[in-house]
Design a protein around this motif. Structure first.
Motif, PDB file in Angstrom:
ATOM      1  N   ALA A  99     -28.502 -37.245  -1.211  1.00 50.95           N
ATOM      2  CA  ALA A  99     -27.142 -36.904  -0.792  1.00 50.95           C
ATOM      3  C   ALA A  99     -26.167 -38.021  -1.144  1.00 50.95           C
ATOM      4  CB  ALA A  99     -27.117 -36.621   0.703  1.00 50.95           C
ATOM      5  N   VAL A 100     -26.566 -39.269  -0.894  1.00 56.14           N
ATOM      6  CA  VAL A 100     -25.710 -40.400  -1.237  1.00 56.14           C
ATOM      7  C   VAL A 100     -25.505 -40.471  -2.741  1.00 56.14           C
ATOM      8  CG1 VAL A 100     -25.593 -42.922  -1.297  1.00 56.14           C
ATOM      9  CG2 VAL A 100     -26.237 -41.754   0.814  1.00 56.14           C
ATOM     10  N   ALA A 111     -21.780 -47.099  -3.035  1.00 53.86           N
ATOM     11  CA  ALA A 111     -22.638 -46.175  -2.290  1.00 53.86           C
ATOM     12  C   ALA A 111     -23.958 -46.847  -1.924  1.00 53.86           C
ATOM     13  CB  ALA A 111     -22.905 -44.919  -3.113  1.00 53.86           C
ATOM     14  N   ALA A 125     -20.412 -37.480  -7.766  1.00 51.43           N
ATOM     15  CA  ALA A 125     -19.251 -36.603  -7.685  1.00 51.43           C
ATOM     16  C   ALA A 125     -17.957 -37.417  -7.708  1.00 51.43           C
ATOM     17  CB  ALA A 125     -19.328 -35.752  -6.418  1.00 51.43           C
ATOM     18  N   LEU A 126     -17.937 -38.529  -6.988  1.00 45.74           N
ATOM     19  CA  LEU A 126     -16.750 -39.382  -6.976  1.00 45.74           C
ATOM     20  C   LEU A 126     -16.497 -39.993  -8.353  1.00 45.74           C
ATOM     21  CD1 LEU A 126     -17.236 -41.132  -3.518  1.00 45.74           C
ATOM     22  CD2 LEU A 126     -15.467 -39.456  -4.115  1.00 45.74           C
ATOM     23  N   ASP A 141     -15.889 -45.749   1.263  1.00 44.92           N
ATOM     24  CA  ASP A 141     -14.456 -45.419   1.251  1.00 44.92           C
ATOM     25  C   ASP A 141     -13.586 -46.579   0.784  1.00 44.92           C
ATOM     26  OD1 ASP A 141     -15.088 -42.927   2.249  1.00 44.92           O
ATOM     27  OD2 ASP A 141     -14.612 -43.431   4.333  1.00 44.92           O
ATOM     28  N   LYS A 184     -23.108 -37.726  -3.875  1.00 45.35           N
ATOM     29  CA  LYS A 184     -21.710 -38.021  -3.536  1.00 45.35           C
ATOM     30  C   LYS A 184     -21.142 -39.081  -4.464  1.00 45.35           C
ATOM     31  CE  LYS A 184     -18.618 -39.061   0.317  1.00 45.35           C
ATOM     32  NZ  LYS A 184     -18.488 -39.276   1.788  1.00 45.35           N
TER      33      LYS A 184
END
Length: 403
Positions: free
Chosen positions: A22-23, A364, A29-30, A359, A26
C-alpha cells in the motif's frame, strides 16, 4: 424484514491489505502525479534480473514444451536444481520430491500454514514480523501469538520468551532469519537453541529463508534444519529467487516439507493455481545453476547503502537504530519522537509520523504498526544510492523541526 446477505465473506473481509504494498502504491501514484516522492517502502531490489537469466527465459519462451501445462508441484528439473542449491547453500540434502514450486514466496507461506494448521491452533510469531504472516495464519484458521523483541534486544527473541508463549495449543513457530522487517540475523547458537526448543516440544517450525544470501559484517545465515537435523520431520522451509536474484516479478518460490505435508500441499496447489508459469520456472533453473557472482555484486551494493542509511538515521534526534546485519531493511525505533509536534501536527504513533514524513518531506516509509507494535519505521535500502541519501536527508531536515 430479512437481513441483507453478506456480500463479502467474513474470512476475506477480515484480511488487512499489505501495508508495504500500500505504501509503495501510494508513493508510485504520487510520483506519477509529478511529485518527487522517494519510496523506502517496497522490499524490492532496484537491480535488473541478471542477463543470463533473462536469456534463459527468452529461449524457454520459444520452446513449445513450455506452452503447455506441466506438473502442478513444479518442473522436475527445477525441483532438482532446488535440491542441489539447498545442499550447496544450506549444507544438507533433501529429496526433490519434497519440493513444491509456488507462485512466489507468499504462496509458499500460505500453503505452509494451510497444510498444518487447524482451527484453534496457535502459531508463535516473533515480532516485529512480516505483514503477511498473521494474515496467512488467520486464513488457515489459526491464531498468532506475538512474542516481541524490541531494539534493546536487537529484535531477536529468546528461547525463554518463546517458552512463556507456549501453550497446549501451540502448533508451530514462524522463524525468519535474516529478518524482514528488522534486518536482524540470529546467530548459529541462537538458531540451534530455538530449533532444539521446538524439537523438544513437538512444535513445527516454518522457516522463511528468502534473505539467506544477504548478510553483512560477521553475521552468517544458519539454516535451522542444518543446526538441528532431527527437526527436518517437523519443519517447512520457505524460499525463492525474488530477493537473491532480483526476480520479484517472476513469481517463483518454493516450500520444502516432509512427504505427508508435501502431498497435501501439492493437492491443494493442483486446485488453487496448478503450475507456476513455465518460462519463469526455466528462468529460475538458470538462476540457481548460474552461480552467485551477480548476487555478490548486489550484496556489496546493499552493504554500502546499509552503512549510509544507518549512519544518516543515527544523526536524527529521537531515533535509535540497531545496525541491521541482514536482508535490506533498517528498522529504527522512533520512540524518542513520539509525543512531539511537527509542523503543527502532534506525533502520537509511528503511523502519524509516517504520514507526516510523506506529506511534508515526500518520503514514503512503512510504520511499525504494519509489523507489530507502534514506535518504529521500516525503510528499505534496496534503492539507488542518490535517492537513498536524498530521502534520508529530507527526513533529517524535517525531523530536526520536531519539538
Amino acid at each position: 424484514m430479512t437481513a441483507p446477505a453478506r456480500r463479502v465473506s467474513a474470512r476475506l473481509g477480515a484480511i488487512a491489505p499489505s501495508a508495504t504494498l500500500a505504501v509503495d502504491a501510494k508513493a508510485k501514484a504520487l510520483k506519477a502525479a509529478g511529485r518527487p516522492v522517494i519510496g523506502f517502502g517496497a522490499g524490492e531490489p532496484d537491480f535488473p534480473t541478471p542477463d543470463f537469466v533473462v536469456e534463459a527465459a527468452i529461449e524457454a519462451a520459444r520452446d513449445p514444451r513450455n506452452h503447455r501445462y506441466t506438473p502442478a508441484a513444479g518442473l522436475p528439473d527445477l525441483k532438482q536444481a532446488i535440491a542441489a542449491k539447498t545442499l550447496r547453500d544450506s549444507g544438507y540434502e533433501i529429496d526433490p520430491a519434497h519440493v513444491i514450486v509456488t507462485n512466489g514466496g507468499k504462496q509458499a507461506v500460505f500453503q505452509a500454514f494451510a497444510s498444518i494448521i487447524d482451527p484453534g491452533d496457535e502459531v508463535v510469531l516473533p515480532a516485529p514480523y512480516w505483514t503477511t504472516y498473521p494474515e496467512a495464519i488467520s486464513l488457515a484458521g489459526g491464531t498468532h501469538v506475538e512474542v516481541f523483541a524490541g531494539a534493546d534486544q536487537g529484535y531477536l527473541v529468546s528461547v525463554e520468551q518463546l517458552e512463556r508463549a507456549r501453550t497446549d495449543k501451540t502448533k508451530a513457530l514462524l522463524f525468519c532469519s535474516p529478518s524482514n522487517p528488522t534486518g536482524a540475523v540470529y546467530s548459529p547458537e541462537q538458531t540451534k537453541a530455538i530449533g532444539e526448543w521446538a524439537l523438544e516440544h513437538g512444535i513445527w517450525v516454518i522457516t522463511d529463508e528468502i534473505y539467506e544470501h544477504l548478510t553483512y559484517d560477521d553475521a552468517t545465515f544458519s539454516p535451522i534444519v542444518r543446526a538441528v537435523p532431527d527437526l527436518a520431520d517437523q519443519a517447512i522451509v520457505i524460499n525463492g529467487v525474488a530477493k537473491t536474484y532480483a526476480m520479484t516479478g517472476w513469481r517463483v518460490g518454493w516450500m520444502i516439507a516432509p512427504a505427508d505435508v508435501t502431498k497435501a500441499a501439492a493437492n491443494f496447489q493442483s486446485h488453487l493455481t496448478s503450475n507456476v508459469a513455465n518460462v519463469s520456472q526455466r528462468a529460475a533453473i538458470a538462476a540457481l545453476e548460474g552461480g552467485l557472482d551477480d548476487v555478490h555484486a548486489m550484496r556489496a551494493a546493499f552493504d554500502r547503502r546499509r552503512k549510509t542509511m544507518v549512519s544518516m538515521l543515527s544523526e536524527i534526534d529521537g531515533i535509535t537504530i540497531p545496525t541491521p546485519t541482514g536482508a535490506f531493511y533498517a528498522y529504527p525505533s522512533v520512540s524518542g519522537v513520539l509525543g512531539l509536534t511537527l509542523r503543527g501536527r502532534r506525533i502520537t504513533s509511528s503511523a502519524d509520523l509516517a504520514a507526516i514524513i510523506l506529506d511534508e518531506a515526500e518520503v514514503a516509509v512503512v510504520p511499525g504498526e504494519a509489523f507489530g507494535p507502534s514506535g518504529y519505521l521500516r525503510l528499505s535500502y534496496a534503492l539507488g544510492d542518490d535517492d537513498l541519501e536524498e530521502g534520508v536527508t529530507r527526513m533529517q531536515k524535517l525531523l530536526g523541526e520536531a519539538k
